[in-house]
Write an enzyme that holds these catalytic residues in place. Sequence first.
Site, PDB file in Angstrom:
ATOM      1  CE  LYS A   1      -3.696  -1.998   2.784  1.00 17.31           C
ATOM      2  NZ  LYS A   1      -4.813  -1.675   1.853  1.00 17.31           N
TER       3      LYS A   1
ATOM      4  NE  ARG B   1     -11.034  -9.579  -2.228  1.00 12.15           N
ATOM      5  CZ  ARG B   1     -11.218  -8.932  -3.063  1.00 12.15           C
ATOM      6  NH1 ARG B   1     -11.246  -9.049  -4.441  1.00 12.15           N
ATOM      7  NH2 ARG B   1     -10.931  -7.443  -2.862  1.00 12.15           N
TER       8      ARG B   1
END
EC number: 3.4.11.1
Length: 497
Positions: A275, A349
């Site tokens: 990130k 996920r």
Amino acid sequence: MSKRPSISFSEFEVPQKGVAVVLVAKGGGFADEAAKAVGDAEKIARIADISGFTGALGKTAEAIETTPAGVEKIVLVGVGEPGKLGNDDWLKIGGAAFSQIGNAERVTLTLALPETTIAGDEAADVALGMVLRSYKFDRYKTRKSEENGEPKHAAKITICVADTHSARKAFEVAEAVADGVIQARNLVNEPANILGPVEFAEEAEKLEKLGVKVEVLGEKELKKLGMGALLGVAQGSVRPPRLVVMEWHGAKGKEKPIAFVGKGVVFDTGGISIKPAANMEDMKGDMGGAAAVTGLMRALAGRKAKVNAIGVIGLVENMPDGNAQRPGDIVTSMSGQTIEVINTDAEGRLVLADALHYTNDRFKPRFIINLATLTGAVMVALGQYHAGLFSNDDELADQLYDAGQSTGEKLWRLPLGTEYDKMIDSKFADMKNSAGRYGGSITAAQFLKRFVGETPWAHLDVAGTAMGSPANEYNQSWASGFGVRLLDRLVRDQFES
């Protein structure tokens, strides 16, 4: 940490000292009990006039005024139109009232309105709003009260209401829910150097004293179960993963349980797909889903909910070391389905894939609801006032939506469909973990849907609501505890009403 107020309920009485709080409706109407509490009706009218106070919901006015009985400060709290108040509004009233009591150690709130009967559960919601507003995470501040003028002792608050018995009974339930919300807030606010997967699991184990059965699975057990998706995320960190299973058995007989699953990435760097540095510190909160599930289990156990409930949380840290998962890697989930890792920052996920399959396969629940700070895309779509709701079951989706409306933890349903499902097909595996920029929150939900079979399921994307959401009358914390009150309401409405 914050000093939680001590709250009691009483029949109407004239406050003897401290702060007197009274309710005022839109347009300036107030009850006779309010006038008696402050000495005379003219004081209320004068304070409102000087302050430009109209009685709008959640607005306040205050004055340093004494009464013959010994009160030193008077606070007016607006309730808007009494006939239109809902559960969330009563929380707002309580939070607004608490915001004005300052350093007072003795507070009397006269809960009365003209031509309106305030029920016991509404009084309990006012009290809940006060407790939630009192929350402050300042564990690591070494200079507190001397700098901020904070009270040395917790406030003692007396709420005067007509039906004291019902109010006390309802507040016993509400206080257990407050415990759950506060636990969720604490977990999300805690820095990641303090709260890793192991430490989070230890916090969950403390629920055993409330009667929750807690089982913690370590790396060895996860490998044996074949949780390649979850383990792939964890392999870049020196901190080992955990899967925590919490069971509350409150129903009579052997009813099938309901299940809640939470994403617990204790810190998310993004892994190799790292990130940007800006705001990465907020990724200590990427376990907001797991925090909500843990807080919910505490609330259900604390109030002895008459339901069988399962809480499962997958706890990992997503780091970019030499052993970290790479873009292009293919992992095999516990379900046997293979996943091509396109983006290591789409890691939540992967954790949920194994946690959902494990929960469904082991417990065969009536339904599964998962919570996750899953995508930034849901914030682009909905902002921070609604969480995203995805479901394969219309009835469950409607029940969740209604619970959100009544608690103020609002949801907005977004679509699922075969067109979106095709977007996660992979050339090299059964599926890929990222489908690109468009419809990002939807394709993430489609990914999760592949791991629940035909079981009724809902996915709540709480990325915009679990942390950093706009403050309101009963939450001034960076971590909101979103989901605890929502799901507790779902349980009460659907299984205990």
